[in-house]
Design a protein around this motif. Structure first.
Motif, PDB file in Angstrom:
ATOM      1  N   SER A   1      -3.810  -8.125   0.192  1.00 45.44           N
ATOM      2  CA  SER A   1      -2.537  -8.735  -0.186  1.00 45.44           C
ATOM      3  C   SER A   1      -2.423 -10.146   0.388  1.00 45.44           C
ATOM      4  CB  SER A   1      -1.365  -7.883   0.308  1.00 45.44           C
ATOM      5  OG  SER A   1      -0.133  -8.476  -0.062  1.00 45.44           O
TER       6      SER A   1
ATOM      7  N   THR B   1      -1.513  -3.989   1.271  1.00 49.70           N
ATOM      8  CA  THR B   1      -2.927  -3.695   1.068  1.00 49.70           C
ATOM      9  C   THR B   1      -3.778  -4.707   1.837  1.00 49.70           C
ATOM     10  OG1 THR B   1      -3.036  -5.106  -0.899  1.00 49.70           O
ATOM     11  CG2 THR B   1      -2.461  -2.785  -1.249  1.00 49.70           C
TER      12      THR B   1
ATOM     13  N   ASP C   1       0.861  -1.186   0.000  1.00 50.74           N
ATOM     14  CA  ASP C   1       0.000   0.000   0.000  1.00 50.74           C
ATOM     15  C   ASP C   1       0.894   1.230   0.000  1.00 50.74           C
ATOM     16  OD1 ASP C   1      -1.490   2.294   1.251  1.00 50.74           O
ATOM     17  OD2 ASP C   1      -3.123   0.819   1.262  1.00 50.74           O
TER      18      ASP C   1
END
Length: 444
Positions: free
Chosen positions: A375, A372, A354
């Motif tokens: 992920s 993220t 991110d």
């Protein structure tokens, strides 16, 4: 009772004092320029003013004597009597194959360490001098040694052996040993906590990136491969070390220039890496120069990240399903551009960073999750705490409860563990950077 930890370099002695009962750091400091025309000490105790001065320290003995003195000082100290020190933990670079875990120091142990000096000629003499000096100053206190190499003793032969004549291993101990072991131990255990798994069920890749840098593949909670080798020279691009290179380069340059083997060793350890590429080793300076258009500095950034990415990819192939990638140490904790560059392009392997979280995560007082939400592979920034590993090992050895890390439980493996010193620092950071709270990596 307090535990003193010492990390002695060739001309320095770093120390920390830990209150075992309160589970808190009481003081930290460093003596530098040991053996030179004058030495310096910087000392910071909890709730007291910082102390700095110059003094004469021809050897580590005088340095350690001053450390003990300042720890008992009425204005700057944290103990009223040396008897409050229950144990001393010493960091040692190389344990070879003789030391697979931490151990208490005896005359016989010191003799064995001296036999390993040839494996770490730049660091081992200072480590040993520090131990000997501390034992003279504190002869009635248990002293423990914690080896950088011990964590890596679980590697299989296919990982630690080199494809060179086998007798080099039999006669001269030539093999991969790996370093930064206490850092990898701490961050591997902490990653397990953040993932909500037992260490034996955890697969992580840890990037310890400071001036020296290495990467470690951890499968089922133990080390199965690492980038540094017989010495800390192999592997990643570092501040002043070359990392991986074609061995044929050495005789090629020696024949062309006439430099000696000792000069080559100095060139590879102290004048290569980022310094060799662009004349800078501090990643902040390298990044600033790259942003200002310095092509060599940009090459340094690109080469460092390229090497990191290659190792991450290789270790993902080696250990199979990866739970998380961890960044630690000075650059790993603060260098967002290095993290971003080394993870970019790994999305097809399940690594999704991110960008905003990564940019925010530059605070050495907390653990952050910078991947993220979707992920498959988590990415954590975990500040390392090698001193705490040394402290807990020293206490357990003194108390007779110590065992190799696969059979031993550290306090920082608990979900409820709190680093009080870092919690105080993080509270101060939140006053000016409230956004940090949003990316904290909480135990699952």
């Amino acid at each position: 009772m307090v535990i003193l930890t010492l990390n002695c370099g060739s001309s320095s002695a770093k120390y920390q004092v830990y209150d075992w009962d309160a589970k808190d750091v009481l003081a930290v400091g460093v003596v530098e320029r040991i053996g030179l025309e004058y030495s310096t000490i910087e000392h910071q105790a909890l709730g007291k003013d910082e102390y700095k001065t110059q003094f004469s320290s021809p050897t580590h003995k005088e340095a350690i004597e001053l450390i003990i003195s300042i720890l008992q000082d009425k204005q700057y100290g944290v103990i009223d009597d040396i008897s409050k020190i229950g144990a001393v933990g010493h960091r040692v670079l190389h344990g070879g194959e003789k030391f697979k875990k931490s151990t208490l120091v005896t005359d016989e142990i010191l003799k064995s360490l001296k036999e390993l000096v040839t494996l770490g000629p730049l660091h081992m003499p200072a480590n040993i001098m520090g131990i000997e000096a501390a034992r003279k100053v504190m002869p009635n206190v248990p002293h423990a040694i914690v080896m950088d190499t011990a964590w890596h003793q679980t590697m299989p032969p296919a990982s630690y052996m080199y494809a060179v004549p086998y007798e080099w291993y039999e006669k001269y101990n030539v093999r991969r040993y790996g370093f930064h072991g206490t850092s990898f131990l701490y961050t591997a255990k902490r990653a397990s906590v953040l993932l909500g798994k037992a260490p034996r069920d955890t697969n992580v890749i840890i990037c310890h990136i400071g001036n020296g840098a290495s990467i470690c593949a951890v499968k089922n909670g133990i080390c199965v491969d690492t980038s540094m080798g017989l010495t800390p020279l192999e592997g990643l691009v570092m501040g002043s070390r070359s990392g991986d290179l074609d061995p044929a380069i050495l005789p090629y340059i020696m024949n062309l220039t006439g430099v000696t083997s000792q000069e080559i060793d100095t060139l590879l350890n102290k004048k290569s890496g980022l310094i060799g590429l662009c004349g800078r080793s501090d990643r902040r300076d390298v990044q600033a120069a790259a942003q200002a258009g310095d092509a060599k500095a940009q090459l340094g950034v690109d080469l460092e990240c390229h090497r990191l990415k290659k190792y991450i990819g290789a270790y993902m192939a080696e250990i199979g399903k990866v739970d998380a990638i961890v960044f630690t140490a000075g650059v790993g904790e603060m260098g967002g551009h290095i993290r971003w560059c080394s993870c970019s392009g790994l999305e097809n392997l399940g690594v999704k960073l991110d960008k905003k979280k990564n940019e925010i995560a530059h605070c050495r007082n907390a653990e952050f999750e910078i991947s993220t939400d979707d992920s498959p592979v988590k990415v954590f920034v975990i500040p390392t705490d090698e001193e705490l590993v040394m402290t807990e090992d020293a206490y357990a050895l003194m108390a007779g409860t110590y065992d190799v890390h696969t059979n031993f439980h550290y306090s920082f493996e608990d979900k409820t563990y709190v680093n009080k010193a870092r919690a105080r620092g993080f509270a101060k950071n939140l006053e000016t950077r409230p956004e940090l709270k949003d990316i904290l990596a909480s135990p699952r």
